[in-house]
Design a protein around this motif. Structure first.
Motif, mmCIF file in Angstrom:
data_model
loop_
_atom_site.group_PDB
_atom_site.id
_atom_site.type_symbol
_atom_site.label_atom_id
_atom_site.label_comp_id
_atom_site.label_asym_id
_atom_site.label_seq_id
_atom_site.Cartn_x
_atom_site.Cartn_y
_atom_site.Cartn_z
ATOM 1 N N HIS A 191 4.917 -39.394 -18.859
ATOM 2 C CA HIS A 191 4.287 -39.901 -18.646
ATOM 3 C C HIS A 191 4.021 -40.856 -18.326
ATOM 4 C CE1 HIS A 191 1.619 -36.912 -20.970
ATOM 5 N NE2 HIS A 191 1.673 -36.292 -19.589
ATOM 6 N N ARG A 244 -0.539 -38.295 -11.093
ATOM 7 C CA ARG A 244 -1.099 -37.192 -12.438
ATOM 8 C C ARG A 244 -0.126 -37.172 -13.696
ATOM 9 N NH1 ARG A 244 -1.071 -33.616 -8.504
ATOM 10 N NH2 ARG A 244 0.704 -32.080 -9.811
ATOM 11 N N SER A 245 -0.784 -37.733 -14.671
ATOM 12 C CA SER A 245 0.425 -38.079 -15.813
ATOM 13 C C SER A 245 1.136 -36.864 -16.142
ATOM 14 C CB SER A 245 -0.828 -38.107 -17.233
ATOM 15 O OG SER A 245 -1.073 -36.688 -17.220
ATOM 16 N N ASN A 284 2.302 -45.715 -10.976
ATOM 17 C CA ASN A 284 1.105 -46.250 -10.893
ATOM 18 C C ASN A 284 0.174 -47.222 -10.835
ATOM 19 O OD1 ASN A 284 -0.633 -43.327 -10.752
ATOM 20 N ND2 ASN A 284 -0.961 -43.097 -12.491
ATOM 21 N N CYS A 308 -3.112 -42.470 -6.684
ATOM 22 C CA CYS A 308 -3.021 -42.096 -8.582
ATOM 23 C C CYS A 308 -2.275 -41.015 -8.263
ATOM 24 C CB CYS A 308 -4.279 -42.130 -8.674
ATOM 25 S SG CYS A 308 -4.469 -41.694 -10.676
ATOM 26 N N ALA A 315 2.567 -35.113 -13.031
ATOM 27 C CA ALA A 315 3.156 -34.835 -11.855
ATOM 28 C C ALA A 315 4.775 -35.108 -11.814
ATOM 29 C CB ALA A 315 2.512 -36.317 -10.623
ATOM 30 N N ASN A 374 5.352 -41.430 -14.124
ATOM 31 C CA ASN A 374 4.049 -41.657 -13.866
ATOM 32 C C ASN A 374 2.712 -43.000 -13.934
ATOM 33 O OD1 ASN A 374 4.050 -38.944 -11.754
ATOM 34 N ND2 ASN A 374 4.515 -38.144 -13.990
#
Length: 411
Positions: A24, A105-106, A31, A103, A108, A27
């Motif tokens: 998390h 994803r948390s 972002n 963006c 990814a 990622n």
């Protein structure tokens, strides 16, 4: 040749918590870098590194992971520009993609190189860098073939992935390619379809009835879930879509393995029709569009290609024109739409040769493969200079049979 091996991680709850927090955070950092790159129009790796590297280090990322975050963002924008340049992202989708930063994803996937991730194959464990320190002794599992390939041929980075609550590591392996059979002893023609997923020139048919029935059941369930319009229904739809893709991929793997094994055992090559752009060329009834659009034609061709290359089996693609309408007899070759009175049957109006239409198509594919193989192995490739494609090699020039235009007649 490069193959991807996916193994499942079996972390303890404490290890899984550390992995999830790290994923998390990485990622989230990606972002932030993506927003900065979008606002400043800075998309190069080195330019981004000068601007954000120290900030990423300040939030607790290691040197290697900071570099990977920057490169991941730069590669994402490079891919976006490539899609736009090649015309694969147009209209409203292009406007939407260009109007906001990319963006992530948390959960990814994130790459880890050998400095951040160590494999212990004897103990079947890995050691991974996390924000909470180095986490050691994370068990992993896979099939015997996967583990053997991983230990012998793994190269480069590995991707950490969280999918549906299960942890995976995806590694790239450089597998040595078998020596290609330069002079195959004949060809196995493969005709791909919907009713029959594949039919070979040997007369072997792989029926699509089981897959079709499965997809019809999934379509009914999908319609019921879509009618509910709830969050839980949307989650179930995503899970069922993944299950359907896995089922189709497994079916294609089984078919490709059997065909390649047969070709390798008999010393023959494999030939398939070149179906690129078939969805744009074929006119369909509205009820048929969903079936054709979601049918895994291309996937089966890809599986056959890479499995053949790995086994050293010759593989070619041929022109698909009129394969199911042309008589396979070398002394006849009569081509007409009337040769195929129904979808499943073929009967030559000239010589009377008859048989299943899919088998006839596979025989014609097999016949064309010899000419294509000679063409692609020519040392000087004179046909390329004249504008011919490999898939059309050995085929009659249909333009020569056309009537001359009025301008050519002097009218």
């Amino acid at each position: 040749m490069r193959l991807v091996v996916q193994v499942k991680l079996l972390p303890t709850p404490e290890q899984a918590e550390a992995l999830e927090a790290t994923l998390h955070q990485l990622n989230q950092a990606a972002n932030q870098v993506s927003r900065l790159a979008f606002e400043s129009k800075t998309f190069g790796v080195f330019a981004l590194r000068r601007r954000v590297y120290s900030e990423l280090k300040a939030v607790g990322l290691g040197a290697q992971q900071a570099q990977h975050v920057i490169k991941k963002v730069a590669d994402a924008y490079t891919t976006l520009r490539g899609l736009i340049r090649n015309g694969r992202l147009t209209g409203k989708r292009r406007v939407k993609a260009e109007s906001k930063p990319i963006c992530f994803r948390s959960n990814a996937a994130r790459p880890f190189d050998d400095r951040c991730l160590s494999w212990l194959h004897d103990a079947r464990t890995v050691s991974i860098w996390t924000l909470r320190g180095r986490v050691k002794g994370i068990a992993f599992t896979g099939s015997a073939e996967q583990l053997k390939m991983l230990a012998a041929y793994r190269r480069g980075e590995s991707d950490l992935l969280l999918r549906d609550g299960v942890w995976y590591l995806i590694a790239t392996c450089e597998v040595p390619q078998a020596r290609l059979e330069a002079d195959p002893d004949g060809w196995i023609g493969v005709d791909r379809g919907v009713v029959n997923l594949a039919t070979t020139s040997d007369g072997i048919t792989y029926s699509g009835e089981r897959l079709s029935g499965y997809r019809r059941r999934m379509a009914r369930v999908r319609a019921e879930l879509q009618a509910r319009r709830t969050k839980s229904a949307r989650r179930k739809l995503k899970r069922r879509a993944k299950r359907e893709r896995r089922f189709a991929a497994n079916t294609n793997h089984v078919i490709a393995n059997e065909i390649v094994a047969d070709a390798q055992r008999t010393g023959r090559g494999i030939a398939v029709e070149e179906l690129a752009g078939i969805r744009d060329r074929v006119r369909l009834w509205p009820s048929q569009r969903a079936t054709l659009s979601t049918w895994p034609f291309h996937q089966l061709g890809d599986f056959l290609a890479y499995k053949a290359r790995r086994a050293g089996v010759a593989f070619v693609q041929v022109d698909p024109a009129y394969t199911s309408q042309m008589c396979p007899n070398s002394w006849c070759g009569h081509t007409a739409r009337g040769n195929r009175p129904t979808r499943d049957t073929f009967r030559c109006r000239s010589c009377g040769f008859a048989g299943p239409a899919d088998h006839i198509a596979a025989l014609n594919v097999s016949r064309r493969a010899s000419a294509v193989w000679v063409f692609v192995n020519m040392p000087n490739e004179p046909a390329v200079e004249s504008g011919l494609s490999a898939s059309r090699a050995g085929q009659p020039d249909r333009t020569a049979r056309r009537k001359p235009r009025a301008s050519a007649l002097g009218r």
